[in-house]
Write a protein that holds these residues in place. Structure first.
Motif, PDB file in Angstrom:
ATOM      1  N   LEU A  76       3.806   1.899  35.473  1.00  0.00           N
ATOM      2  CA  LEU A  76       2.352   1.932  35.579  1.00  0.00           C
ATOM      3  C   LEU A  76       1.689   1.209  34.408  1.00  0.00           C
ATOM      4  CD1 LEU A  76       1.550   5.571  36.790  1.00  0.00           C
ATOM      5  CD2 LEU A  76       1.447   3.456  38.108  1.00  0.00           C
ATOM      6  N   LEU A  77       2.199   1.418  33.202  1.00  0.00           N
ATOM      7  CA  LEU A  77       1.607   0.791  32.023  1.00  0.00           C
ATOM      8  C   LEU A  77       1.821  -0.719  32.042  1.00  0.00           C
ATOM      9  CD1 LEU A  77       2.687   3.433  29.366  1.00  0.00           C
ATOM     10  CD2 LEU A  77       0.370   3.055  30.239  1.00  0.00           C
ATOM     11  N   GLU A  78       2.998  -1.134  32.466  1.00  0.00           N
ATOM     12  CA  GLU A  78       3.291  -2.566  32.497  1.00  0.00           C
ATOM     13  C   GLU A  78       2.496  -3.273  33.593  1.00  0.00           C
ATOM     14  OE1 GLU A  78       7.489  -2.452  32.978  1.00  0.00           O
ATOM     15  OE2 GLU A  78       7.892  -1.993  30.867  1.00  0.00           O
ATOM     16  N   GLN A  79       2.319  -2.628  34.745  1.00  0.00           N
ATOM     17  CA  GLN A  79       1.543  -3.241  35.828  1.00  0.00           C
ATOM     18  C   GLN A  79       0.113  -3.539  35.390  1.00  0.00           C
ATOM     19  OE1 GLN A  79       1.791  -0.442  39.056  1.00  0.00           O
ATOM     20  NE2 GLN A  79       4.026  -0.646  39.206  1.00  0.00           N
ATOM     21  N   ARG A  80      -0.424  -2.674  34.519  1.00  0.00           N
ATOM     22  CA  ARG A  80      -1.803  -2.835  34.063  1.00  0.00           C
ATOM     23  C   ARG A  80      -1.897  -3.535  32.719  1.00  0.00           C
ATOM     24  NH1 ARG A  80      -0.869   0.956  37.367  1.00  0.00           N
ATOM     25  NH2 ARG A  80      -2.427   1.794  38.825  1.00  0.00           N
ATOM     26  N   ASP A  81      -0.748  -3.962  32.188  1.00  0.00           N
ATOM     27  CA  ASP A  81      -0.689  -4.675  30.913  1.00  0.00           C
ATOM     28  C   ASP A  81      -1.402  -3.878  29.819  1.00  0.00           C
ATOM     29  OD1 ASP A  81       0.089  -6.741  29.240  1.00  0.00           O
ATOM     30  OD2 ASP A  81      -1.739  -7.889  29.574  1.00  0.00           O
ATOM     31  N   MET A  82      -1.120  -2.579  29.763  1.00  0.00           N
ATOM     32  CA  MET A  82      -1.763  -1.704  28.791  1.00  0.00           C
ATOM     33  C   MET A  82      -0.864  -1.486  27.582  1.00  0.00           C
ATOM     34  SD  MET A  82      -3.775   1.249  30.917  1.00  0.00           S
ATOM     35  CE  MET A  82      -5.397   0.898  31.621  1.00  0.00           C
ATOM     36  N   ASP A 230     -14.665   9.840  29.513  1.00  0.00           N
ATOM     37  CA  ASP A 230     -16.070   9.555  29.796  1.00  0.00           C
ATOM     38  C   ASP A 230     -16.981  10.084  28.682  1.00  0.00           C
ATOM     39  OD1 ASP A 230     -15.398   8.289  32.130  1.00  0.00           O
ATOM     40  OD2 ASP A 230     -15.953   9.965  33.438  1.00  0.00           O
ATOM     41  N   TRP A 231     -16.670  11.274  28.177  1.00  0.00           N
ATOM     42  CA  TRP A 231     -17.524  11.847  27.134  1.00  0.00           C
ATOM     43  C   TRP A 231     -17.411  11.057  25.836  1.00  0.00           C
ATOM     44  CZ3 TRP A 231     -21.215  15.503  27.738  1.00  0.00           C
ATOM     45  CH2 TRP A 231     -21.840  15.937  26.566  1.00  0.00           C
ATOM     46  N   LEU A 232     -16.185  10.703  25.466  1.00  0.00           N
ATOM     47  CA  LEU A 232     -16.009   9.923  24.245  1.00  0.00           C
ATOM     48  C   LEU A 232     -16.631   8.539  24.384  1.00  0.00           C
ATOM     49  CD1 LEU A 232     -12.367  10.911  23.224  1.00  0.00           C
ATOM     50  CD2 LEU A 232     -14.476  11.444  21.980  1.00  0.00           C
ATOM     51  N   ARG A 264      -4.258   7.913  38.346  1.00  0.00           N
ATOM     52  CA  ARG A 264      -5.703   8.106  38.513  1.00  0.00           C
ATOM     53  C   ARG A 264      -6.442   7.852  37.200  1.00  0.00           C
ATOM     54  NH1 ARG A 264      -3.817  11.879  42.230  1.00  0.00           N
ATOM     55  NH2 ARG A 264      -3.651  13.595  40.764  1.00  0.00           N
ATOM     56  N   PHE A 265      -5.866   8.346  36.101  1.00  0.00           N
ATOM     57  CA  PHE A 265      -6.521   8.118  34.813  1.00  0.00           C
ATOM     58  C   PHE A 265      -6.514   6.635  34.453  1.00  0.00           C
ATOM     59  CE2 PHE A 265      -6.238   7.466  30.236  1.00  0.00           C
ATOM     60  CZ  PHE A 265      -7.433   8.041  29.834  1.00  0.00           C
ATOM     61  N   LEU A 266      -5.378   5.978  34.598  1.00  0.00           N
ATOM     62  CA  LEU A 266      -5.288   4.561  34.228  1.00  0.00           C
ATOM     63  C   LEU A 266      -6.206   3.710  35.091  1.00  0.00           C
ATOM     64  CD1 LEU A 266      -1.441   4.143  33.643  1.00  0.00           C
ATOM     65  CD2 LEU A 266      -3.228   4.578  31.939  1.00  0.00           C
ATOM     66  N   ASP A 267      -6.310   4.034  36.363  1.00  0.00           N
ATOM     67  CA  ASP A 267      -7.212   3.286  37.233  1.00  0.00           C
ATOM     68  C   ASP A 267      -8.665   3.467  36.792  1.00  0.00           C
ATOM     69  OD1 ASP A 267      -5.130   2.314  38.729  1.00  0.00           O
ATOM     70  OD2 ASP A 267      -5.406   3.715  40.395  1.00  0.00           O
ATOM     71  N   HIS A 268      -9.009   4.661  36.337  1.00  0.00           N
ATOM     72  CA  HIS A 268     -10.369   4.915  35.848  1.00  0.00           C
ATOM     73  C   HIS A 268     -10.652   4.061  34.612  1.00  0.00           C
ATOM     74  CE1 HIS A 268     -14.045   7.242  35.214  1.00  0.00           C
ATOM     75  NE2 HIS A 268     -13.724   7.326  33.932  1.00  0.00           N
ATOM     76  N   VAL A 269      -9.714   4.033  33.699  1.00  0.00           N
ATOM     77  CA  VAL A 269      -9.891   3.245  32.474  1.00  0.00           C
ATOM     78  C   VAL A 269      -9.940   1.760  32.796  1.00  0.00           C
ATOM     79  CG1 VAL A 269      -8.805   2.597  30.290  1.00  0.00           C
ATOM     80  CG2 VAL A 269      -8.816   5.002  31.020  1.00  0.00           C
ATOM     81  N   HIS A 270      -9.110   1.340  33.731  1.00  0.00           N
ATOM     82  CA  HIS A 270      -9.006  -0.079  34.063  1.00  0.00           C
ATOM     83  C   HIS A 270     -10.313  -0.629  34.609  1.00  0.00           C
ATOM     84  CE1 HIS A 270      -6.719  -3.651  35.710  1.00  0.00           C
ATOM     85  NE2 HIS A 270      -6.172  -3.490  34.523  1.00  0.00           N
ATOM     86  N   GLY A 271     -11.182   0.232  35.074  1.00  0.00           N
ATOM     87  CA  GLY A 271     -12.451  -0.219  35.610  1.00  0.00           C
ATOM     88  C   GLY A 271     -13.540  -0.380  34.567  1.00  0.00           C
ATOM     89  N   HIS A 272     -13.214  -0.187  33.305  1.00  0.00           N
ATOM     90  CA  HIS A 272     -14.198  -0.298  32.229  1.00  0.00           C
ATOM     91  C   HIS A 272     -13.829  -1.456  31.302  1.00  0.00           C
ATOM     92  CE1 HIS A 272     -14.691   3.852  33.634  1.00  0.00           C
ATOM     93  NE2 HIS A 272     -15.905   3.807  33.131  1.00  0.00           N
ATOM     94  N   ASP A 273     -14.840  -2.137  30.794  1.00  0.00           N
ATOM     95  CA  ASP A 273     -14.582  -3.249  29.883  1.00  0.00           C
ATOM     96  C   ASP A 273     -15.041  -2.952  28.455  1.00  0.00           C
ATOM     97  OD1 ASP A 273     -17.305  -3.342  30.154  1.00  0.00           O
ATOM     98  OD2 ASP A 273     -17.368  -5.331  31.080  1.00  0.00           O
TER      99      ASP A 273
END
Length: 295
Positions: A76-82, A230-232, A264-273
Motif C-alpha cells: 500500500l505504501l509503495e503504490q502511493r509512493d509514500m 483532519d483536526w491536526l 482508507r486512511f492512506l486514500d484520505h491523505v492522498h487526496g490532500h496536497d
C-alpha cells in the motif's frame, strides 16, 4: 520547548507533516528459545503459560507479519509512493533477510527499535549500552547504513538518552508529549550537556489499539486516524505547523480484515496536497534547520 519561527513551514510549503512508522519486531520478541525466562506475553491468542515454554501458535502469529503482513503493508505504501520510517528490532531484520532487502530497495528510513523487542528498562547501564550499540551495528550491517533514530519498547532508563547521544543518535521518539519535535539538553557528565532532538510518537493512533482492551474495530481505528489527521490539518492551517504519527505493525494491520483500515486512511491523505509525508529523519532535519540547537 523552543517556538518555531512564525513563517515556518515544512518542505513544499506544507503545514502538516505525516510520519508513518512501520514497526518490525517479529522474530525478536521474547522466546525461551533465545534464553528468555518466559514467552512473549503480547499476542493475539491471550494464552500466556505460567511456565517457561515455547508457544508455537504465538510464534506463528509473528511469522505471519513477516511472511504475509509485510506484503500488504509495504504494498500500500509503495503504490502511493509514500515515505515511511521503519523502526526495526535489529534481530528481526537479521532473521528476515528478504524483508531487509525489500526495505533497503524501498529507500525508507530504518531506525532502531532495540537489538531485540524486549524491555530495556530492566537493564543496568553496561548492558543497556551494549544493547544500543549491538542494535545500530546490526542494522548497519543488514541495511548498509547506520540508523540515527531510536524507539524503545515503551520504557527507557535514566541512562538511555545519554547513551543514545554517546552512540551518535540524533533523535529519539520515546515521548508522547506533543505534536512537534523539540530539543532536549542531555547531561553527558564530563562532556557537559549535549543536544538531542525528541520527535514525539503517538499511541492513540497506533494500530495496537486494535489489540489492547478496550480495542477498536478496524473501521473505528480508521475513523479515529482520519479524525486525527483532519483536526491536526485544521490546527496547522489556523495556528501553525503540526506533525502526526501513525504507528503500524506487520502482524496487526497486515491481517486481511484490518488492512482495509490502513487503505482508507492512506486514500484520505492522498487526496490532500497540504501535507508532507516524510520519514522521521526528514522531519528531524527540517525542524533542526529551522530551530537551532539550544546553547
Amino acid at each position: 520547548m523552543t517556538a518555531l519561527p512564525r513563517d515556518f513551514a515544512w518542505p513544499n510549503g506544507a503545514r502538516l507533516a505525516l510520519s508513518i512508522v512501520v514497526n518490525v519486531e517479529e522474530g525478536a520478541e521474547m522466546n525461551v528459545r533465545d534464553g528468555d525466562a518466559a514467552p512473549e506475553p503480547v499476542d493475539e491468542l491471550g494464552a500466556i503459560p505460567r511456565r517457561p515454554m515455547r508457544v508455537h501458535g504465538n510464534e506463528s502469529n509473528y511469522r505471519y507479519g513477516i511472511e504475509a503482513g509485510a506484503e500488504r503493508v509495504l504494498g500500500l505504501l509503495e503504490q502511493r509512493d509514500m515515505a515511511f520510517t521503519v523502526t526495526a528490532a535489529a534481530l528481526a531484520l537479521e532473521r528476515a533477510p528478504d524483508l531487509a532487502r525489500r526495505l533497503v530497495d524501498a529507500d525508507c528510513e530504518i531506525a532502531c527499535h532495540g537489538y531485540r523487542w524486549v524491555h530495556q528498562f530492566r537493564m543496568e547501564e553496561d548492558e543497556e549500552h551494549r544493547f544500543i550499540r549491538d542494535a545500530w551495528q546490526s542494522i548497519e550491517r543488514t541495511a548498509g547504513s547506520r540508523p540515527v533514530g531510536w524507539l524503545s519498547r515503551f520504557l527507557h532508563t535514566d541512562n538511555t538518552q545519554r547513551l543514545l547521544v554517546e552512540e551518535g543518535f540524533t533523535y529519539h521518539m520515546d515521548d508522547y508529549s506533543g505534536d512537534l519535535p523539540f530539543w532536549k539538553r542531555v547531561d553527558c557528565g564530563d562532556e557537559g550537556h549535549r543536544p538531542l532532538l525528541i520527535v514525539p510518537y503517538a499511541l492513540d493512533t497506533n494500530d495496537m489499539k486494535m489489540w489492547t482492551a478496550p480495542s477498536l474495530s478496524p473501521r473505528d481505528w480508521a475513523a479515529y486516524a482520519i479524525d486525527t489527521y483532519d483536526w491536526l490539518a485544521r490546527e496547522a492551517r489556523e495556528a501553525g505547523p503540526r506533525m502526526m504519527s501513525l504507528g503500524l505493525h506487520l502482524r496487526i494491520i497486515g491481517r486481511p480484515g484490518r488492512i482495509g483500515a490502513l487503505e482508507r486512511f492512506l486514500d484520505h491523505v492522498h487526496g490532500h496536497d497540504d501535507v508532507w509525508v516524510a520519514t522521521r529523519q526528514q522531519i528531524a532535519n527540517a525542524y533542526a534547520a529551522a530551530v537551532p540547537e539550544p546553547e
